[in-house]
Design a protein around this motif. Structure first.
Motif, mmCIF file in Angstrom:
data_model
loop_
_atom_site.group_PDB
_atom_site.id
_atom_site.type_symbol
_atom_site.label_atom_id
_atom_site.label_comp_id
_atom_site.label_asym_id
_atom_site.label_seq_id
_atom_site.Cartn_x
_atom_site.Cartn_y
_atom_site.Cartn_z
ATOM 1 N N ILE A 1 83.641 -91.616 73.074
ATOM 2 C CA ILE A 1 84.292 -90.775 72.070
ATOM 3 C C ILE A 1 84.384 -89.359 72.628
ATOM 4 N N ASP A 2 85.595 -88.867 72.765
ATOM 5 C CA ASP A 2 85.797 -87.521 73.301
ATOM 6 C C ASP A 2 86.902 -86.824 72.516
ATOM 7 N N ALA A 3 87.199 -85.585 72.905
ATOM 8 C CA ALA A 3 88.188 -84.787 72.176
ATOM 9 C C ALA A 3 89.561 -85.450 72.140
ATOM 10 N N PRO A 4 90.073 -85.991 73.257
ATOM 11 C CA PRO A 4 91.389 -86.640 73.182
ATOM 12 C C PRO A 4 91.428 -87.806 72.187
ATOM 13 N N LEU A 5 90.344 -88.581 72.110
ATOM 14 C CA LEU A 5 90.311 -89.678 71.140
ATOM 15 C C LEU A 5 90.347 -89.127 69.725
ATOM 16 N N ARG A 6 89.519 -88.132 69.438
ATOM 17 C CA ARG A 6 89.485 -87.561 68.085
ATOM 18 C C ARG A 6 90.851 -87.002 67.689
ATOM 19 N N GLN A 7 91.542 -86.385 68.659
ATOM 20 C CA GLN A 7 92.815 -85.744 68.345
ATOM 21 C C GLN A 7 93.920 -86.746 68.035
ATOM 22 N N ARG A 8 93.775 -87.980 68.485
ATOM 23 C CA ARG A 8 94.826 -88.947 68.175
ATOM 24 C C ARG A 8 94.504 -89.829 66.962
ATOM 25 N N LEU A 9 93.421 -89.520 66.267
ATOM 26 C CA LEU A 9 93.125 -90.241 65.034
ATOM 27 C C LEU A 9 94.174 -89.915 63.971
ATOM 28 N N ARG A 10 94.634 -90.909 63.295
ATOM 29 C CA ARG A 10 95.422 -90.703 62.078
ATOM 30 C C ARG A 10 94.445 -90.711 60.913
ATOM 31 N N LEU A 11 94.327 -89.600 60.217
ATOM 32 C CA LEU A 11 93.323 -89.474 59.153
ATOM 33 C C LEU A 11 94.000 -89.215 57.814
ATOM 34 N N THR A 12 93.647 -90.016 56.839
ATOM 35 C CA THR A 12 94.059 -89.809 55.447
ATOM 36 C C THR A 12 92.828 -89.419 54.652
ATOM 37 N N ARG A 13 92.904 -88.298 53.971
ATOM 38 C CA ARG A 13 91.779 -87.870 53.135
ATOM 39 C C ARG A 13 92.082 -88.227 51.682
ATOM 40 N N TYR A 14 91.033 -88.405 50.928
ATOM 41 C CA TYR A 14 91.189 -88.713 49.505
ATOM 42 C C TYR A 14 89.975 -88.189 48.762
ATOM 43 N N GLN A 15 90.095 -88.121 47.455
ATOM 44 C CA GLN A 15 88.999 -87.660 46.611
ATOM 45 C C GLN A 15 88.551 -88.794 45.695
ATOM 46 N N GLY A 16 87.449 -88.580 45.011
ATOM 47 C CA GLY A 16 86.935 -89.631 44.147
ATOM 48 C C GLY A 16 86.069 -89.066 43.041
ATOM 49 N N CYS A 17 85.984 -89.809 41.956
ATOM 50 C CA CYS A 17 85.018 -89.492 40.897
ATOM 51 C C CYS A 17 84.080 -90.686 40.778
ATOM 52 N N LYS A 18 82.797 -90.399 40.641
ATOM 53 C CA LYS A 18 81.787 -91.447 40.704
ATOM 54 C C LYS A 18 80.765 -91.291 39.580
ATOM 55 N N LYS A 19 80.335 -92.419 39.056
ATOM 56 C CA LYS A 19 79.208 -92.469 38.134
ATOM 57 C C LYS A 19 78.227 -93.513 38.639
ATOM 58 N N THR A 20 76.938 -93.283 38.363
ATOM 59 C CA THR A 20 75.881 -94.207 38.779
ATOM 60 C C THR A 20 74.940 -94.449 37.610
ATOM 61 N N HIS B 1 91.373 -91.060 44.289
ATOM 62 C CA HIS B 1 92.639 -90.435 43.917
ATOM 63 C C HIS B 1 93.024 -89.400 44.969
ATOM 64 N N THR B 2 94.215 -88.874 44.856
ATOM 65 C CA THR B 2 94.731 -87.767 45.673
ATOM 66 C C THR B 2 94.651 -88.068 47.170
ATOM 67 N N TYR B 3 95.412 -89.062 47.572
ATOM 68 C CA TYR B 3 95.523 -89.413 48.993
ATOM 69 C C TYR B 3 96.451 -88.414 49.686
ATOM 70 N N GLU B 4 96.006 -87.888 50.824
ATOM 71 C CA GLU B 4 96.790 -86.902 51.564
ATOM 72 C C GLU B 4 96.640 -87.148 53.063
ATOM 73 N N GLU B 5 97.735 -87.078 53.781
ATOM 74 C CA GLU B 5 97.679 -87.154 55.239
ATOM 75 C C GLU B 5 97.097 -85.843 55.780
ATOM 76 N N ALA B 6 96.054 -85.941 56.584
ATOM 77 C CA ALA B 6 95.421 -84.750 57.154
ATOM 78 C C ALA B 6 96.224 -84.257 58.358
ATOM 79 N N ARG B 7 96.153 -82.949 58.606
ATOM 80 C CA ARG B 7 96.849 -82.355 59.748
ATOM 81 C C ARG B 7 96.125 -82.651 61.057
ATOM 82 N N HIS B 8 94.826 -82.839 60.988
ATOM 83 C CA HIS B 8 94.033 -83.151 62.170
ATOM 84 C C HIS B 8 92.725 -83.777 61.706
#
Length: 227
Positions: free
Chosen positions: A184-203, A121-128
């Protein structure tokens, strides 16, 4: 390392209802065991016994090795919302029998298994690329290399914390998981498009599942006998 296979495209915003509620239930995990036992022992498909809703979801199977440590045995899911009354059972079977990294789960392995269900749940576009919190967020990344080849990958919210990674270690691991083999270097990391999300889990492990089903009178006589 926990890994996932994704059977759908990039996720949408959120699932049904209150996304901060703990919508993952132990009964969902037990239903996953019902599904694979029905498949392995050719018994009738089990009914669902938990509330419905629309959530992205993943089913994770782990197995105890000879030293008593858990190892990944299969993990597949869907990053877009779907009816969990259908999706939990579907991905229980797909993760158990169709994860191409592993042989299908066998009868001899069942009693060493545990099953986890994660609802996202709670998908959000990250700033970096570091705009997320270890232990709270999972992440999806998309990027292209210098030749224009596209890459994507995801880690569920519990992966980074379980592996003991710092944020940048986790990101670099996810870049490799996506299939990128370059530097993998800083310029590569900086151009990543990252979406963060949360989750609830049971095992739930097999022993707890079997005890619950025996107490409820739902243990099929063709399934493994109680010890």
């Amino acid at each position: 390392v926990h890994d996932t296979r994704v059977m759908s495209g990039r996720g949408s915003n959120t699932g049904d209802g209150n996304p901060t509620s703990d919508a993952a239930l132990e009964e969902q995990c037990m239903h996953c065991f019902d599904v694979i036992l029905a498949k392995l022992f050719n018994t009738p498909p089990p009914p669902t016994n938990f509330p419905g809703g629309q959530f992205p979801l993943f089913v994770t199977w782990n197995i105890k090795n000879a030293r008593g440590r858990e190892e990944l045995r299969g993990c597949i899911g869907n990053l877009s919302p779907m009816d969990i009354l259908v999706g939990v059972g579907k991905y229980a079977g797909v993760a158990a029998f169709e994860d191409t990294r592993f042989a299908p789960i066998a009868v001899s392995e069942v009693q060493a298994l545990s099953c986890g269900v994660t609802l996202l749940h709670t998908y959000e576009e990250a700033r970096h690329h570091l705009d997320w919190v270890i232990g709270t967020h999972g992440m999806m990344i998309d990027f292209k290399d210098d030749q224009g080849t596209a890459y994507s990958g995801t880690y569920l919210p519990f992966v980074c914390e379980e592996q003991g990674w710092a944020q940048e270690e986790c990101i670099d691991s996810l870049v490799r998981k996506a299939g990128y083999r370059g530097h993998i270097d800083a310029p590569l990391r900086q151009r990543l498009r990252l979406t963060r999300y949360q989750g609830c889990k049971k095992t739930v492990d097999f022993g707890s599942f079997r005890q619950a089903r025996l107490l409820a009178g739902l243990w099929h006589p063709l399934w493994p006998p109680p010890n």
